[in-house]
Design an enzyme around this catalytic site. Structure first.
Site, PDB file in Angstrom:
ATOM      1  N   GLY A 145       0.831  -1.192   0.000  1.00 16.85           N
ATOM      2  CA  GLY A 145       0.000   0.000   0.000  1.00 16.85           C
ATOM      3  C   GLY A 145       0.870   1.249   0.000  1.00 16.85           C
ATOM      4  N   CYS A 146       0.286   2.368  -0.397  1.00 15.35           N
ATOM      5  CA  CYS A 146       1.069   3.606  -0.502  1.00 15.35           C
ATOM      6  C   CYS A 146       1.495   4.128   0.872  1.00 15.35           C
ATOM      7  CB  CYS A 146       0.284   4.665  -1.264  1.00 15.35           C
ATOM      8  SG  CYS A 146      -1.408   4.955  -0.666  1.00 15.35           S
ATOM      9  N   TYR A 147       0.591   4.153   1.834  1.00 16.16           N
ATOM     10  CA  TYR A 147       0.961   4.592   3.186  1.00 16.16           C
ATOM     11  C   TYR A 147       2.025   3.670   3.806  1.00 16.16           C
ATOM     12  CZ  TYR A 147      -2.875   8.052   3.740  1.00 16.16           C
ATOM     13  OH  TYR A 147      -3.712   9.143   3.638  1.00 16.16           O
ATOM     14  N   THR A 149       4.272   1.948   2.279  1.00 15.06           N
ATOM     15  CA  THR A 149       5.548   2.146   1.589  1.00 15.06           C
ATOM     16  C   THR A 149       6.342   3.266   2.230  1.00 15.06           C
ATOM     17  OG1 THR A 149       4.765   1.292  -0.541  1.00 15.06           O
ATOM     18  CG2 THR A 149       6.611   2.829  -0.600  1.00 15.06           C
ATOM     19  N   VAL A 150       5.742   4.437   2.329  1.00 14.02           N
ATOM     20  CA  VAL A 150       6.493   5.592   2.847  1.00 14.02           C
ATOM     21  C   VAL A 150       6.725   5.468   4.347  1.00 14.02           C
ATOM     22  CG1 VAL A 150       4.436   7.051   3.126  1.00 14.02           C
ATOM     23  CG2 VAL A 150       6.684   8.110   2.803  1.00 14.02           C
TER      24      VAL A 150
END
Length: 342
Positions: A145-147, A149-150
């Protein structure tokens, strides 16, 4: 050698980003483009920026349409990938951009997504410990997921080195594309412009167990995660502010050295020079993650900030990066390492 790729969910944001990147990839021929409710329409009606393929007619998302390709990208709603993936042969690489195969704990899947747990695939974050080798050997890959990842990349060096207590707080601000392309009243321009709002408060966001899973792999003990997402009035990008209590004796110099060493050989993760802080604008359209860390001496906490384009490294770029590894190509091939400004 040229590989043939299909994209399921081509009319959505994730599918569109994958296609954008594949159009610039020197070793990829774009094959079938499929959709659900938008099947039978022109790609250009939904992705007008993808001019070279604007007249392509979107096919129905079926096993027959996706078969016969070297790689299949599944940019489908959560819970929809498993039924397609189970019917595709092992001769093709399947990369899922949804959540179906990210979580290793069946109970966590049932709690956060409901329904039967389809299993877990190698996790598509090459920068996470041991994952690059697993992805390279895989025929099935789950894109993070994008959240997560960061958040994971921003906290990983400190957690892995044991410099912080396993109790982290993440507050991450995301653009509206993170919610997908479906029409939702709270995402209308008149609702979003000029306003910042929190959602999924109190540990209610589905990405919480994924962040927890990733960081716990790096720690000798389970890591607790308090995650609060914010919706901000911009199309794409995430800025994550992450913090955790420092262990006794840990210094700012130690933090800086640890972060620099952790990512010195990573092509897409960049620890910024002292005094320079990540911005979403600087990573726009690129597969980069920018990170900076500091020590709040009064509170004795690590403060680490990371920025990512949620549609590129946060989704589509990660998918192409994993494809490169699985196909034996150069990992950075076809992936932009420069942003778009202003």
């Amino acid at each position: 050698m040229t590989f043939r790729a299909a994209v399921a969910g081509a009319s959505g944001y994730a599918g569109g980003e994958i296609i954008r990147l594949l159009l610039a990839h020197p070793e990829i021929e774009i094959g079938a483009l499929t959709a659900g409710g938008n099947a039978g329409t022109r790609l250009g009606e939904h992705q007008p920026h993808l001019l070279p393929l604007a007249d392509r007619i979107l096919a129905e998302t079926t096993v027959d349409a996706l078969s016969g390709h070297d790689v299949v990208f599944l940019a489908l709603p959560h819970g929809k990938s498993a039924e397609i993936a189970s019917e595709l042969g092992d001769e093709c690489v399947v990369i899922d951009c949804g959540a179906d195969y990210r979580l290793t704990d069946p109970d966590a899947w049932i709690r956060w997504y409901g329904g039967e747990h389809a299993g877990s695939w190698p996790y598509g974050l090459p920068e996470l410990a041991a994952q690059r080798a697993a992805i390279t050997a895989a025929r099935r890959i789950a894109v993070p997921g994008c959240y997560p990842t960061v958040s994971t990349l921003t906290l990983a060096p400190a957690v892995a080195a044991g410099l912080v207590e396993p109790e982290v707080v993440v507050v991450a601000a995301s653009g509206t594309s993170g919610a997908g392309k479906s029409l939702k009243p709270h995402l209308l321009g008149s609702e979003v412009m000029g306003s910042v709002s929190a959602y999924g408060v109190g540990g209610a966001h589905r990405h919480t167990p994924e962040i927890t899973q990733n960081l716990s792999l790096l720690s000798e003990s389970d890591v607790s995660v308090s995650f609060t997402p914010l919706l901000v009035p911009m199309p794409r990008g995430i800025l994550a502010t992450c913090s955790a209590p420092l262990r006794d004796g840990v210094s700012a110099e130690q933090i800086a050295e640890t972060y620099a060493a952790a990512y010195q050989n990573e092509p897409f993760v960049h620890v910024l020079p002292s005094g320079q802080w990540p911005t979403t604008a600087s990573v726009l359209g690129s597969n980069n993650v920018t990170i900076q860390a500091a020590v709040d001496e009064d509170a004795r906490r690590l403060i680490a900030i990371g920025a990512v384009d949620n549609l590129t490294k946060g989704t589509g770029g990660a998918a192409v990066q994993c494809m490169n590894l699985a196909l034996g190509l150069e990992e950075t091939l076809g992936l932009p390492q420069t942003g778009v400004a202003p």
